[in-house]
Write a protein that holds these residues in place. Structure first.
Motif, PDB file in Angstrom:
ATOM      1  N   PHE A  54       0.847  -1.183   0.000  1.00 14.45           N
ATOM      2  CA  PHE A  54       0.000   0.000   0.000  1.00 14.45           C
ATOM      3  C   PHE A  54       0.890   1.242   0.000  1.00 14.45           C
ATOM      4  CE2 PHE A  54      -2.124  -3.465   2.077  1.00 14.45           C
ATOM      5  CZ  PHE A  54      -3.425  -3.410   1.621  1.00 14.45           C
ATOM      6  N   TYR A  55       0.438   2.277  -0.720  1.00 16.80           N
ATOM      7  CA  TYR A  55       1.181   3.531  -0.808  1.00 16.80           C
ATOM      8  C   TYR A  55       0.342   4.653  -0.196  1.00 16.80           C
ATOM      9  CZ  TYR A  55       3.946   0.812  -4.112  1.00 16.80           C
ATOM     10  OH  TYR A  55       4.717  -0.163  -4.691  1.00 16.80           O
ATOM     11  N   VAL A  56       0.921   5.329   0.797  1.00 19.79           N
ATOM     12  CA  VAL A  56       0.234   6.405   1.507  1.00 19.79           C
ATOM     13  C   VAL A  56       0.999   7.701   1.263  1.00 19.79           C
ATOM     14  CG1 VAL A  56      -0.573   7.231   3.747  1.00 19.79           C
ATOM     15  CG2 VAL A  56      -0.540   4.782   3.270  1.00 19.79           C
ATOM     16  N   SER A  57       0.276   8.770   0.930  1.00 15.41           N
ATOM     17  CA  SER A  57       0.959  10.014   0.565  1.00 15.41           C
ATOM     18  C   SER A  57       0.140  11.234   0.957  1.00 15.41           C
ATOM     19  CB  SER A  57       1.214  10.043  -0.948  1.00 15.41           C
ATOM     20  OG  SER A  57       1.783  11.270  -1.352  1.00 15.41           O
ATOM     21  N   SER A  58       0.853  12.352   1.118  1.00 14.76           N
ATOM     22  CA  SER A  58       0.194  13.651   1.295  1.00 14.76           C
ATOM     23  C   SER A  58      -0.196  14.281  -0.029  1.00 14.76           C
ATOM     24  CB  SER A  58       1.129  14.617   2.048  1.00 14.76           C
ATOM     25  OG  SER A  58       1.407  14.137   3.338  1.00 14.76           O
ATOM     26  N   SER A  59       0.166  13.643  -1.135  1.00 16.20           N
ATOM     27  CA  SER A  59      -0.221  14.167  -2.443  1.00 16.20           C
ATOM     28  C   SER A  59      -1.743  14.095  -2.601  1.00 16.20           C
ATOM     29  CB  SER A  59       0.455  13.371  -3.559  1.00 16.20           C
ATOM     30  OG  SER A  59       1.850  13.537  -3.531  1.00 16.20           O
ATOM     31  N   PRO A  60      -2.312  14.981  -3.410  1.00 12.99           N
ATOM     32  CA  PRO A  60      -3.765  14.995  -3.576  1.00 12.99           C
ATOM     33  C   PRO A  60      -4.245  13.895  -4.504  1.00 12.99           C
ATOM     34  CG  PRO A  60      -2.785  16.677  -4.959  1.00 12.99           C
ATOM     35  CD  PRO A  60      -1.661  16.092  -4.148  1.00 12.99           C
ATOM     36  N   TRP A  61      -5.521  13.533  -4.372  1.00 12.16           N
ATOM     37  CA  TRP A  61      -6.127  12.552  -5.266  1.00 12.16           C
ATOM     38  C   TRP A  61      -6.037  13.002  -6.720  1.00 12.16           C
ATOM     39  CZ3 TRP A  61      -7.190   7.743  -4.062  1.00 12.16           C
ATOM     40  CH2 TRP A  61      -7.474   7.403  -2.735  1.00 12.16           C
ATOM     41  N   ASN A  62      -5.905  14.308  -6.950  1.00 13.25           N
ATOM     42  CA  ASN A  62      -5.780  14.812  -8.323  1.00 13.25           C
ATOM     43  C   ASN A  62      -4.563  14.224  -9.042  1.00 13.25           C
ATOM     44  OD1 ASN A  62      -6.808  16.858  -6.302  1.00 13.25           O
ATOM     45  ND2 ASN A  62      -7.661  17.705  -8.180  1.00 13.25           N
ATOM     46  N   LEU A  63      -3.569  13.763  -8.285  1.00 12.16           N
ATOM     47  CA  LEU A  63      -2.355  13.207  -8.881  1.00 12.16           C
ATOM     48  C   LEU A  63      -2.403  11.684  -8.994  1.00 12.16           C
ATOM     49  CD1 LEU A  63       0.604  15.286  -7.378  1.00 12.16           C
ATOM     50  CD2 LEU A  63      -0.330  15.350  -9.687  1.00 12.16           C
ATOM     51  N   TYR A  64      -3.573  11.085  -8.774  1.00 10.16           N
ATOM     52  CA  TYR A  64      -3.664   9.629  -8.772  1.00 10.16           C
ATOM     53  C   TYR A  64      -3.151   9.033 -10.083  1.00 10.16           C
ATOM     54  CZ  TYR A  64      -5.585   4.931  -8.318  1.00 10.16           C
ATOM     55  OH  TYR A  64      -5.720   3.567  -8.247  1.00 10.16           O
ATOM     56  N   GLU A  65      -3.649   9.526 -11.207  1.00  7.94           N
ATOM     57  CA  GLU A  65      -3.247   8.959 -12.496  1.00  7.94           C
ATOM     58  C   GLU A  65      -1.760   9.184 -12.765  1.00  7.94           C
ATOM     59  OE1 GLU A  65      -7.021   9.374 -15.391  1.00  7.94           O
ATOM     60  OE2 GLU A  65      -6.592  11.158 -14.203  1.00  7.94           O
ATOM     61  N   HIS A  66      -1.262  10.347 -12.374  1.00  7.13           N
ATOM     62  CA  HIS A  66       0.156  10.676 -12.533  1.00  7.13           C
ATOM     63  C   HIS A  66       1.027   9.677 -11.763  1.00  7.13           C
ATOM     64  CE1 HIS A  66       3.637  13.468 -12.920  1.00  7.13           C
ATOM     65  NE2 HIS A  66       3.920  13.066 -11.707  1.00  7.13           N
ATOM     66  N   LEU A  67       0.685   9.427 -10.482  1.00  7.80           N
ATOM     67  CA  LEU A  67       1.466   8.515  -9.661  1.00  7.80           C
ATOM     68  C   LEU A  67       1.327   7.078 -10.141  1.00  7.80           C
ATOM     69  CD1 LEU A  67       0.654  10.028  -6.147  1.00  7.80           C
ATOM     70  CD2 LEU A  67       2.813  10.211  -7.402  1.00  7.80           C
ATOM     71  N   ASP A  68       0.130   6.716 -10.590  1.00  7.99           N
ATOM     72  CA  ASP A  68      -0.098   5.373 -11.110  1.00  7.99           C
ATOM     73  C   ASP A  68       0.785   5.117 -12.336  1.00  7.99           C
ATOM     74  OD1 ASP A  68      -1.394   2.871 -11.108  1.00  7.99           O
ATOM     75  OD2 ASP A  68      -2.809   3.557 -12.623  1.00  7.99           O
ATOM     76  N   GLU A  69       0.866   6.100 -13.232  1.00  7.13           N
ATOM     77  CA  GLU A  69       1.720   5.972 -14.412  1.00  7.13           C
ATOM     78  C   GLU A  69       3.191   5.865 -14.015  1.00  7.13           C
ATOM     79  OE1 GLU A  69       0.633   9.459 -16.537  1.00  7.13           O
ATOM     80  OE2 GLU A  69      -1.007   8.495 -17.634  1.00  7.13           O
TER      81      GLU A  69
END
Length: 385
Positions: free
Chosen positions: A215-230
């Protein structure tokens, strides 16, 4: 917090949701409203219960990453990711085999729905389908969402921070953080050296076949989900649910800001769901990961095998604080290990029996490859400046 603040933010969130509904209604009548989309997130759970996650938004038509060729294109894509219009109160149907459920999005457009999986569900990754029922379902495609079901073969779970643990962001520097979040693509960002091989070894476990959930936990916003997934996919870092943070107005206040206490909430949710698994927690020394993990060790005695903290540049006093935290973690029945590189963590994990010893040279090899890639990228950056 003053008793008036929660009431104020609750009222503000409701008012914001009403405004979104009113604004969309006006734009629809004028023919200016964008179509809707369901953005699926990875869920997780057990054979008894699983969390389905998604968000319903106006479609901003972000250009695919392989078509973005310039800094301007990246900036436009980042703006569209953040300038979202959420759809509160949307009804979504979840289909899993012959089972069906319905859920409703909250005031920020999020869907969180706990369901009982179909009988005989297989451990590992499963696929569910999400269908928009209300409002405006016409033309909105059914989308697939992945769900991770922890199986009996799992030896332990892994929870990892992302910023400055998996991805080099320099989050302690506000300018670097702004650049990393808004103006860079997953293709130009680099992981910490050897992370892909180390996390793969942790997933495979002591015998190589454990399929341990990550599992990956971050302070980044959900708006960056696709960016982080890529990013994870590009660098072959093992898949896992991304547990991020809602930025902007919420019932808890305005974010970002106010520390990183939301990580505790996410971690408690994972440990409470996978209640039979022990865990390894991985973070960095630049933020509050060590403090939060110390809290988890105390709250869940006997559940945390080890806390790994990557040593990143920070204030001088931080080393003293980490020594104190390590002592407190030992007193709570676990261990906190500060490491300078991924190979050091891999050696410790192999000695403890959590990964195979033959994986350590592979981690070392990948660490060197990533270091060489960073040297080349830095040289190109200096040449272009």
């Amino acid at each position: 917090m003053s008793p008036l603040k929660p009431a104020f933010f609750e009222l503000a969130v409701r008012a914001d949701a009403r405004w979104d509904r009113f604004s969309r209604g006006v734009r629809r009548r004028m023919g200016l409203a964008r179509p809707l989309r369901i953005l699926p997130y990875r869920g997780y759970g057990t054979a008894e219960r699983v969390l389905i996650q998604a968000r319903v938004l106006e479609d901003r038509f972000v250009k695919p990453s392989h078509l973005r060729r310039s800094l301007v294109g990246s900036a436009i894509a980042s703006y569209k990711r953040y300038a979202t219009v959420e759809i509160p109160g949307a009804r979504v149907a979840v289909h899993w085999g012959d089972k069906r459920w319905e859920g409703t999005t909250d005031d920020e457009g999020f869907l969180e729905l706990w369901v009982a999986p179909p009988p005989g569900v297989r451990p590992g990754w499963n696929v569910v389908e999400l269908e928009l029922l209300e409002p405006e379902p016409q033309g909105v495609p059914i989308v697939s969402a992945q769900v991770l079901v922890a199986g009996p073969q799992a030896e332990l779970g892994i929870i990892s921070d992302i910023d400055d643990t998996v991805i080099v962001t320099g989050v302690t520097n506000p300018l670097k953080r702004a650049w990393a979040l808004f103006l860079t693509e997953h293709r130009t960002r680099l992981p910490f050296e050897g992370v892909d091989a180390f996390y793969s070894a942790l997933r495979e476990g002591h015998g190589g076949l454990a399929d341990n959930p990550i599992f990956y936990v971050s302070s980044s916003p959900w708006n960056l989900y696709e960016h982080l997934d890529e990013f994870l996919a590009l660098h072959r870092i093992p898949n896992g649910p991304l547990l991020l943070r809602d930025w902007g107005l919420s019932r808890h206040g305005f974010a970002p800001g106010g520390g990183h206490g939301h990580k505790l909430e996410k971690i408690r949710g994972v440990l409470g769901t996978l209640e039979t698994l022990p865990f390894i927690l991985i973070g960095d020394s630049g933020q509050e990961d060590a403090e939060h993990y110390r809290t988890i060790v105390r709250e869940y005695p006997g559940r945390v095998r080890c806390v790994y903290i990557r040593n990143v540049p920070s204030r001088a006093q931080r080393a003293v604080e980490l020594e104190r935290l390590a002592q407190e973690v030992r007193e709570a029945g676990s261990q906190l290990v500060v490491v300078d590189d991924t190979v050091s963590a891999a050696r410790h994990a192999a000695q403890a029996g959590w990964i195979r010893w033959q994986e350590v040279p592979r981690v070392q090899e990948h660490q060197q490859e990533d270091a060489d890639a960073r040297t080349v990228l830095d040289a190109l950056g200096r040449k272009g400046s």
